[in-house]
Design an enzyme around this catalytic site. Sequence first.
Site, PDB file in Angstrom:
ATOM      1  N   GLU A 179      -0.483   6.872  -8.498  1.00 13.74           N
ATOM      2  CA  GLU A 179       0.791   6.598  -7.800  1.00 13.74           C
ATOM      3  C   GLU A 179       1.949   7.342  -8.452  1.00 13.74           C
ATOM      4  O   GLU A 179       2.970   6.758  -8.837  1.00 13.74           O
ATOM      5  CB  GLU A 179       1.060   5.083  -7.771  1.00 13.74           C
ATOM      6  CG  GLU A 179       0.054   4.333  -6.914  1.00 13.74           C
ATOM      7  CD  GLU A 179       0.388   2.863  -6.695  1.00 13.74           C
ATOM      8  OE1 GLU A 179       1.111   2.284  -7.520  1.00 13.74           O
ATOM      9  OE2 GLU A 179      -0.083   2.297  -5.693  1.00 13.74           O
ATOM     10  N   GLU A 376      -6.956   2.856  -2.792  1.00 15.43           N
ATOM     11  CA  GLU A 376      -6.479   1.480  -2.987  1.00 15.43           C
ATOM     12  C   GLU A 376      -6.022   0.935  -1.652  1.00 15.43           C
ATOM     13  O   GLU A 376      -5.310   1.615  -0.907  1.00 15.43           O
ATOM     14  CB  GLU A 376      -5.282   1.412  -3.951  1.00 15.43           C
ATOM     15  CG  GLU A 376      -5.620   1.569  -5.399  1.00 15.43           C
ATOM     16  CD  GLU A 376      -4.429   1.299  -6.297  1.00 15.43           C
ATOM     17  OE1 GLU A 376      -3.615   0.404  -5.998  1.00 15.43           O
ATOM     18  OE2 GLU A 376      -4.314   2.003  -7.315  1.00 15.43           O
TER      19      GLU A 376
HETATM   20  C1  BG6 Z   1      -0.939  -0.324  -7.072  1.00 17.94           C
HETATM   21  C2  BG6 Z   1      -1.411  -0.002  -8.463  1.00 17.94           C
HETATM   22  O1  BG6 Z   1       0.447  -0.241  -7.042  1.00 17.94           O
HETATM   23  O2  BG6 Z   1      -1.128  -1.575  -6.555  1.00 17.94           O
HETATM   24  C3  BG6 Z   1      -2.348  -1.019  -9.083  1.00 17.94           C
HETATM   25  O3  BG6 Z   1      -1.985   1.278  -8.554  1.00 17.94           O
HETATM   26  C4  BG6 Z   1      -1.909  -2.403  -8.657  1.00 17.94           C
HETATM   27  O4  BG6 Z   1      -2.361  -0.831 -10.462  1.00 17.94           O
HETATM   28  C5  BG6 Z   1      -2.033  -2.496  -7.144  1.00 17.94           C
HETATM   29  O5  BG6 Z   1      -2.585  -3.445  -9.281  1.00 17.94           O
HETATM   30  C6  BG6 Z   1      -1.727  -3.853  -6.579  1.00 17.94           C
HETATM   31  O6  BG6 Z   1      -0.497  -4.293  -7.054  1.00 17.94           O
HETATM   32  P1  BG6 Z   1      -0.316  -5.702  -7.710  1.00 17.94           P
HETATM   33  O7  BG6 Z   1       1.053  -5.698  -8.222  1.00 17.94           O
HETATM   34  O8  BG6 Z   1      -0.519  -6.693  -6.635  1.00 17.94           O
HETATM   35  O9  BG6 Z   1      -1.331  -5.805  -8.794  1.00 17.94           O
END
Ligand code: BG6
Length: 477
Positions: A179, A376
Amino acid sequence: MSFPKSFLWGGATAANQLEGAYDVDGRGLSIDDVIPGGKDRMKIVQGPDFDWKIDPQYTYPNHEGIDFYHHYKEDIALFAEMGFKAYRFSISWSRIFPQGDEVQPNEKGLAFYQNVIDECLKYGIEPVITLSHYELPLYLAAHYGGWKNKQLIGFFKHYAETVIDRFGDQVKYWLTFNEINSAAGFPFMGQGMIAKTGANDKKNVFQAWHNQFVASAYAVKAAHEKDPAIQVGNMIIYATNYAYDANPVNQLAALKFNQGFNYYCADVQVRGEYPAYSESLYQQYGFTGADLDRTPEELALLKKYHVDFISFSYYMSSVTEVTGKDDEKTAGNMLGGVKNPFLKESEWGWQIDPVGLRIGLDQLYDRYRVPLFIVENGLGAKDTVAPDGKINDDYRIDYLKSHVEAIQGALDDGVPVMGYTPWGCIDLVSASTGEMSKRYGFIYVDMDDQGHGTLARSKKKSFYWYKQVIASNGDDL
Ligand code: BG6
């Protein structure tokens, strides 16, 4: 169109959110080890007094994480049971180079990742490795001031060359900076810069990006020289963005948001050159391109060693509105913005928009013409264990199902999608809240926000659902 036979179904994690064992086998501290757990963690790190130190008044759940360091065999066996074709994980840079600036790597750190890779390959799971996932060695942040310092290029180059040389015969897919565009709002995570080291001066953020682009190009060079078949991707947050309405002023603002947030980093990393709108972006923050330290040699490197594919996270879309309407704002991941009345949101205010994923895939492919990998996606939710031990996470299945359908739509539109690795395939510590209770996994881990739990793993309803999705190559949703 069906999913291609080679489609990489799997899951994604990051070292700092699941490994634990933060001080074991010679590992040095990373920036994430000094960021407190709890929902105020972002505010604390962004405050004027934060100084990269462990503070006894706070807790640090990621120090133990879900102890993947000692459970990786059990966890990868569960991934294999779901039928994973790929597992995206990150290497903790400070396990390999504890301070970040050493010459000799820590062999115990390399041995751990060798074991993880071997375990994946035993089941035919392709490792997809992120070189840097919000876990810069702490020393490089505290003593060198983070990524605005050009010395970090050389340290990263050495780290990337070391792990690519060691694992490149077995690992075909590498991602550089997780990211990378998130530094627009949160330079401490991706760039290791805080208020005291200039995070609030945008020129530093853009200089740090440049340094990361060059470092990323060195990783591409190392990978292609090791084996031209290795593929390296960048990694961005993609938040499909809509203008609030047909007012051209809002439309222009949405376009500018896309340039500044969604496209700036990818334009350089994929096209190998700075986009035409760069100067107007810099001027908005009170500096010019001439203020950035960018040498002709570096620019030539960016041109030559651009990435092979784009990987991105997608959780939500966003809305741009600049005409002064007093609309409700969303909490949003990294972004905030105006609430979209057509969308529902998660418990954390993240607006759920599967159609936005199809739009995003189409937009990215139209612009860049390289393969796309969704590394993701997922729903953070509070899961409850029923008295019979079952975890019926139908809400997660609904979320994932609608997003898989969106990918199917993009495939119909002719977009080459390489794979789909939903986030936190096993419950882990949340990046934004530093807590366990915001869960994403197909696999439940018995651990709460106070550090109580057995760390026992159990399969949620979504585990069986995803297994069937993979077994049918996306036909049986
Ligand atoms: C992304 C990141 O922003 O979202 C992860 O690459 C992160 O590291 C994921 O865990 C989900 O976000 P969160 O804050 O719900 O854990």
